[in-house]
Scaffold this motif. Structure first.
Motif, PDB file in Angstrom:
ATOM      1  N   GLU A 176     -56.629  14.400  -5.468  1.00 27.62           N
ATOM      2  CA  GLU A 176     -56.914  13.172  -6.442  1.00 27.62           C
ATOM      3  C   GLU A 176     -58.249  12.535  -5.900  1.00 27.62           C
ATOM      4  OE1 GLU A 176     -57.068  11.171  -8.807  1.00 27.62           O
ATOM      5  OE2 GLU A 176     -55.071  11.344  -9.954  1.00 27.62           O
ATOM      6  N   ALA A 177     -58.613  11.519  -6.797  1.00 27.40           N
ATOM      7  CA  ALA A 177     -59.730  10.578  -6.490  1.00 27.40           C
ATOM      8  C   ALA A 177     -59.414   9.428  -6.892  1.00 27.40           C
ATOM      9  CB  ALA A 177     -60.980  11.351  -7.137  1.00 27.40           C
ATOM     10  N   MET A 178     -58.397   8.813  -6.216  1.00 32.49           N
ATOM     11  CA  MET A 178     -58.083   7.423  -6.320  1.00 32.49           C
ATOM     12  C   MET A 178     -58.833   6.452  -6.476  1.00 32.49           C
ATOM     13  SD  MET A 178     -55.014   8.165  -7.143  1.00 32.49           S
ATOM     14  CE  MET A 178     -54.282   6.677  -7.368  1.00 32.49           C
ATOM     15  N   CYS A 179     -60.199   6.357  -5.934  1.00 30.24           N
ATOM     16  CA  CYS A 179     -61.274   5.566  -5.686  1.00 30.24           C
ATOM     17  C   CYS A 179     -61.719   5.230  -7.198  1.00 30.24           C
ATOM     18  CB  CYS A 179     -62.370   5.870  -4.889  1.00 30.24           C
ATOM     19  SG  CYS A 179     -62.968   7.430  -5.247  1.00 30.24           S
ATOM     20  N   VAL A 180     -61.456   6.107  -8.427  1.00 31.58           N
ATOM     21  CA  VAL A 180     -62.123   5.932  -9.613  1.00 31.58           C
ATOM     22  C   VAL A 180     -60.876   5.912 -10.631  1.00 31.58           C
ATOM     23  CG1 VAL A 180     -64.428   6.955  -9.122  1.00 31.58           C
ATOM     24  CG2 VAL A 180     -62.568   8.643  -9.918  1.00 31.58           C
ATOM     25  N   ASN A 181     -61.014   5.341 -11.912  1.00 31.33           N
ATOM     26  CA  ASN A 181     -59.786   5.487 -12.901  1.00 31.33           C
ATOM     27  C   ASN A 181     -58.779   4.411 -12.485  1.00 31.33           C
ATOM     28  OD1 ASN A 181     -61.777   7.043 -14.179  1.00 31.33           O
ATOM     29  ND2 ASN A 181     -60.910   8.837 -13.302  1.00 31.33           N
ATOM     30  N   PRO A 182     -58.289   3.869 -13.711  1.00 32.20           N
ATOM     31  CA  PRO A 182     -56.806   3.290 -13.502  1.00 32.20           C
ATOM     32  C   PRO A 182     -55.770   3.873 -12.970  1.00 32.20           C
ATOM     33  CG  PRO A 182     -58.004   2.822 -15.699  1.00 32.20           C
ATOM     34  CD  PRO A 182     -58.674   4.162 -15.180  1.00 32.20           C
ATOM     35  N   THR A 183     -54.829   3.160 -12.355  1.00 29.12           N
ATOM     36  CA  THR A 183     -53.695   3.669 -11.745  1.00 29.12           C
ATOM     37  C   THR A 183     -52.532   2.660 -12.106  1.00 29.12           C
ATOM     38  OG1 THR A 183     -52.470   4.755  -9.874  1.00 29.12           O
ATOM     39  CG2 THR A 183     -53.821   2.534  -9.287  1.00 29.12           C
ATOM     40  N   ASP A 233     -64.184   8.162   5.249  1.00 30.34           N
ATOM     41  CA  ASP A 233     -65.068   7.454   3.929  1.00 30.34           C
ATOM     42  C   ASP A 233     -64.063   6.755   2.910  1.00 30.34           C
ATOM     43  OD1 ASP A 233     -64.242   9.408   1.766  1.00 30.34           O
ATOM     44  OD2 ASP A 233     -65.046  10.696   3.076  1.00 30.34           O
ATOM     45  N   MET A 234     -64.540   6.097   1.933  1.00 28.13           N
ATOM     46  CA  MET A 234     -63.822   5.350   1.089  1.00 28.13           C
ATOM     47  C   MET A 234     -63.022   6.207   0.067  1.00 28.13           C
ATOM     48  SD  MET A 234     -63.966   4.370  -2.348  1.00 28.13           S
ATOM     49  CE  MET A 234     -65.722   3.949  -3.170  1.00 28.13           C
ATOM     50  N   PHE A 235     -63.565   7.326  -0.186  1.00 33.52           N
ATOM     51  CA  PHE A 235     -62.886   8.310  -1.199  1.00 33.52           C
ATOM     52  C   PHE A 235     -61.579   8.582  -0.553  1.00 33.52           C
ATOM     53  CE2 PHE A 235     -61.627  12.391  -2.946  1.00 33.52           C
ATOM     54  CZ  PHE A 235     -62.332  12.604  -4.023  1.00 33.52           C
ATOM     55  N   CYS A 236     -61.713   9.214   0.538  1.00 38.79           N
ATOM     56  CA  CYS A 236     -60.302   9.632   1.329  1.00 38.79           C
ATOM     57  C   CYS A 236     -59.321   8.662   1.717  1.00 38.79           C
ATOM     58  CB  CYS A 236     -60.844  10.123   2.759  1.00 38.79           C
ATOM     59  SG  CYS A 236     -61.564  11.928   2.520  1.00 38.79           S
ATOM     60  N   GLN A 237     -59.884   7.375   2.129  1.00 35.52           N
ATOM     61  CA  GLN A 237     -59.023   6.083   2.271  1.00 35.52           C
ATOM     62  C   GLN A 237     -58.370   5.726   0.943  1.00 35.52           C
ATOM     63  OE1 GLN A 237     -58.615   4.523   5.577  1.00 35.52           O
ATOM     64  NE2 GLN A 237     -59.089   6.574   5.968  1.00 35.52           N
ATOM     65  N   MET A 238     -58.846   5.596  -0.007  1.00 30.30           N
ATOM     66  CA  MET A 238     -57.920   5.299  -1.288  1.00 30.30           C
ATOM     67  C   MET A 238     -57.148   6.326  -1.583  1.00 30.30           C
ATOM     68  SD  MET A 238     -59.169   2.423  -1.820  1.00 30.30           S
ATOM     69  CE  MET A 238     -59.345   2.187   0.031  1.00 30.30           C
ATOM     70  N   ASN A 239     -57.293   7.497  -1.256  1.00 31.53           N
ATOM     71  CA  ASN A 239     -56.266   8.475  -1.154  1.00 31.53           C
ATOM     72  C   ASN A 239     -54.918   8.123  -0.319  1.00 31.53           C
ATOM     73  OD1 ASN A 239     -57.480   9.851  -3.355  1.00 31.53           O
ATOM     74  ND2 ASN A 239     -58.176  11.708  -2.250  1.00 31.53           N
ATOM     75  N   LEU A 240     -55.658   8.118   0.974  1.00 32.21           N
ATOM     76  CA  LEU A 240     -54.678   7.829   2.014  1.00 32.21           C
ATOM     77  C   LEU A 240     -53.634   6.588   1.436  1.00 32.21           C
ATOM     78  CD1 LEU A 240     -53.474   8.118   4.856  1.00 32.21           C
ATOM     79  CD2 LEU A 240     -55.298   6.683   5.801  1.00 32.21           C
ATOM     80  N   LEU A 241     -54.129   5.535   1.025  1.00 28.31           N
ATOM     81  CA  LEU A 241     -53.365   4.195   0.816  1.00 28.31           C
ATOM     82  C   LEU A 241     -52.318   4.602  -0.217  1.00 28.31           C
ATOM     83  CD1 LEU A 241     -52.943   1.373   0.902  1.00 28.31           C
ATOM     84  CD2 LEU A 241     -54.853   0.983  -0.956  1.00 28.31           C
ATOM     85  N   THR A 242     -52.865   5.617  -1.198  1.00 24.93           N
ATOM     86  CA  THR A 242     -52.001   5.943  -2.076  1.00 24.93           C
ATOM     87  C   THR A 242     -50.701   6.682  -1.519  1.00 24.93           C
ATOM     88  OG1 THR A 242     -53.519   6.153  -3.754  1.00 24.93           O
ATOM     89  CG2 THR A 242     -51.463   7.491  -4.401  1.00 24.93           C
ATOM     90  N   VAL A 243     -51.003   7.727  -0.539  1.00 31.34           N
ATOM     91  CA  VAL A 243     -49.998   8.283  -0.165  1.00 31.34           C
ATOM     92  C   VAL A 243     -49.041   7.559   0.541  1.00 31.34           C
ATOM     93  CG1 VAL A 243     -49.359  10.329   1.511  1.00 31.34           C
ATOM     94  CG2 VAL A 243     -50.931  10.523  -0.100  1.00 31.34           C
ATOM     95  N   LEU A 244     -49.431   6.469   1.495  1.00 25.28           N
ATOM     96  CA  LEU A 244     -48.777   5.796   2.323  1.00 25.28           C
ATOM     97  C   LEU A 244     -47.827   4.681   1.357  1.00 25.28           C
ATOM     98  CD1 LEU A 244     -51.428   4.565   5.096  1.00 25.28           C
ATOM     99  CD2 LEU A 244     -49.133   5.812   5.343  1.00 25.28           C
ATOM    100  N   ALA A 245     -48.550   4.265   0.243  1.00 25.36           N
ATOM    101  CA  ALA A 245     -47.743   3.589  -0.591  1.00 25.36           C
ATOM    102  C   ALA A 245     -46.510   4.313  -1.222  1.00 25.36           C
ATOM    103  CB  ALA A 245     -48.551   2.949  -1.768  1.00 25.36           C
ATOM    104  N   TYR A 246     -46.688   5.629  -1.720  1.00 24.25           N
ATOM    105  CA  TYR A 246     -45.672   6.460  -1.871  1.00 24.25           C
ATOM    106  C   TYR A 246     -44.682   6.524  -1.008  1.00 24.25           C
ATOM    107  CZ  TYR A 246     -42.815  10.385  -3.345  1.00 24.25           C
ATOM    108  OH  TYR A 246     -41.582  10.977  -3.702  1.00 24.25           O
ATOM    109  N   LEU A 247     -45.058   6.644   0.474  1.00 26.71           N
ATOM    110  CA  LEU A 247     -44.043   6.846   1.295  1.00 26.71           C
ATOM    111  C   LEU A 247     -43.067   5.677   1.575  1.00 26.71           C
ATOM    112  CD1 LEU A 247     -45.906   8.690   4.143  1.00 26.71           C
ATOM    113  CD2 LEU A 247     -44.415   9.534   2.653  1.00 26.71           C
ATOM    114  N   GLU A 248     -43.523   4.547   1.437  1.00 25.32           N
ATOM    115  CA  GLU A 248     -42.850   3.101   1.066  1.00 25.32           C
ATOM    116  C   GLU A 248     -42.065   3.281   0.030  1.00 25.32           C
ATOM    117  OE1 GLU A 248     -45.629   0.587   3.680  1.00 25.32           O
ATOM    118  OE2 GLU A 248     -45.229  -0.376   1.970  1.00 25.32           O
TER     119      GLU A 248
END
Length: 359
Positions: A176-183, A233-248
């Motif tokens: 994914e590229a969670m740093c772009v587009n709505p979620t 980098d920012m691209f990867c960190q927004m992906n990381l944030l999404t995965v961590l949020a899903y784990l919660e």
């Protein structure tokens, strides 16, 4: 022009611990202070003083990691007091120097800029196998069958899986590229899939095949350990944030380890994470595009600052493109990769910005 800017950078680097004088730099370069300042900003996207601030603070983290006295570090890097240094440090990294020193948290690197970088871009200078072996020596339990490694992207996933770098454990890519587009607030459900597919101009079927199906281990199985491999980098960190949020969101009860690394050198910094606040940060930042109210790892704090900056119409990349729109698209694209490594954008994101800005 690149050669000229590199000379400016080299002079700054040689004098980083001295009191900065734009007049001295201009005298050395043989141009006016205004010209030096203007050309530097045009080529790098940031001001000379901002570059110096970020380089000094980044280099000071090594001194903090070596447990030097904070007041000595402050004076070494030109601050009038420990308090002034601490304020600047917290503004950039989101934590105080003392907190960083005590917890040794991962940060987003700010390496010396190299405008003369070669045609092929960044290259790994340390093999993944060598660095992973160091991890095995420290934590053998992360190489067993009850472990899931989530890797940022298909290429990294295929290398890890094919070479079985993490032993008998399982692997899953986050494509994914969670740093772009709505979620959406719910993660990986039908609403999320439809929203993300629309943003990427993909069919729902294609999005499922590319993003959701490869995550079947995460979505269907239970693991005692989950290891997250995401760059700083920012691209990867927004992906990381999404995965961590899903784990919660999914109420995961096992242990979570984050393996942070820089794209140009695969040196891994491993941190055990405590779940609890990431879903609320995900909602604040990625859903509502607001600053988070919780404290975060410095590397994620820095990435969120960049993410929110990129949501502005006159963001740093748009300004850079506007000032350099005379360049051919291929050359401009290469310069963007060189100048903004902390964004982590790929060709697609930069080309969209170029096409939107250069009309």
């Amino acid at each position: 022009m690149n050669e000229y800017i590199q000379q400016v950078i080299d002079w700054i680097e040689a004098n980083l611990k001295e009191e900065f004088s734009l007049e001295d730099l201009a005298s050395y370069m043989g141009y006016s202070p205004y010209y030096c300042s203007f050309k530097f900003h045009q080529a790098t996207g940031i001001s000379i003083r901002r570059y110096i601030l970020l380089r000094r603070l980044y280099l000071s983290t090594e001194d903090l990691a070596n447990n030097r006295k904070i007041i000595d570090i402050a004076f070494d890097y030109g601050y009038s007091s420990q308090e002034a240094y601490s304020r600047a440090f917290k503004t950039v990294f989101g934590v105080s120097p003392r907190e960083f020193q005590l917890n040794q948290m991962p940060i987003q690197s700010f390496a010396k800029l190299n405008i003369r970088q070669g045609e092929d871009g960044w290259r790994m200078n340390i093999s993944r196998e060598t660095e992973v072996e160091k991890l095995r020596n420290r934590k053998q339990e992360l190489f067993e069958k009850d472990v899931l490694n989530i890797l940022n992207g298909q290429i990294m996933y295929e290398e890890f899986k094919n070479k079985k770098l993490m032993g008998e454990s399982d692997y899953a890519p986050f494509n994914e590229a969670m740093c772009v587009n709505p979620t959406t607030a719910p993660i990986f459900n039908q609403q999320f899939i439809e929203t993300r597919a629309a943003g990427h101009r993909e069919t729902i079927e294609n999005y499922r095949n590319k993003v959701i199906e490869p995550l079947h281990h995460l979505l269907k199985k239970n693991y005692n350990y989950i290891v997250l491999w995401f760059g700083e980098d920012m691209f990867c960190q927004m992906n990381l944030l999404t995965v961590l949020a899903y784990l919660e969101q999914s109420q995961y009860k096992g242990k979570v380890f984050y393996n942070s690394f820089r794209e140009d050198e695969f040196k891994v910094s491993q941190t055990e994470l405590t779940l609890g606040n990431y879903y609320s940060v995900y909602e604040e930042v990625l859903v509502h595009q607001r600053k988070p109210t919780n404290e975060l790892l410095p590397v994620m704090y820095q990435a969120i600052e960049l993410f929110l900056e990129m949501k502005r119409e006159d963001n740093i990349v748009v300004k850079y493109i506007s000032k350099n729109k005379h360049l051919p698209k291929s050359e401009l694209l290469k310069q963007l990769f060189n100048v903004f490594p902390t964004l982590g954008y790929g060709d697609t994101q930069y080309i969209e910005l170029i096409d939107k800005t250069v009309k």
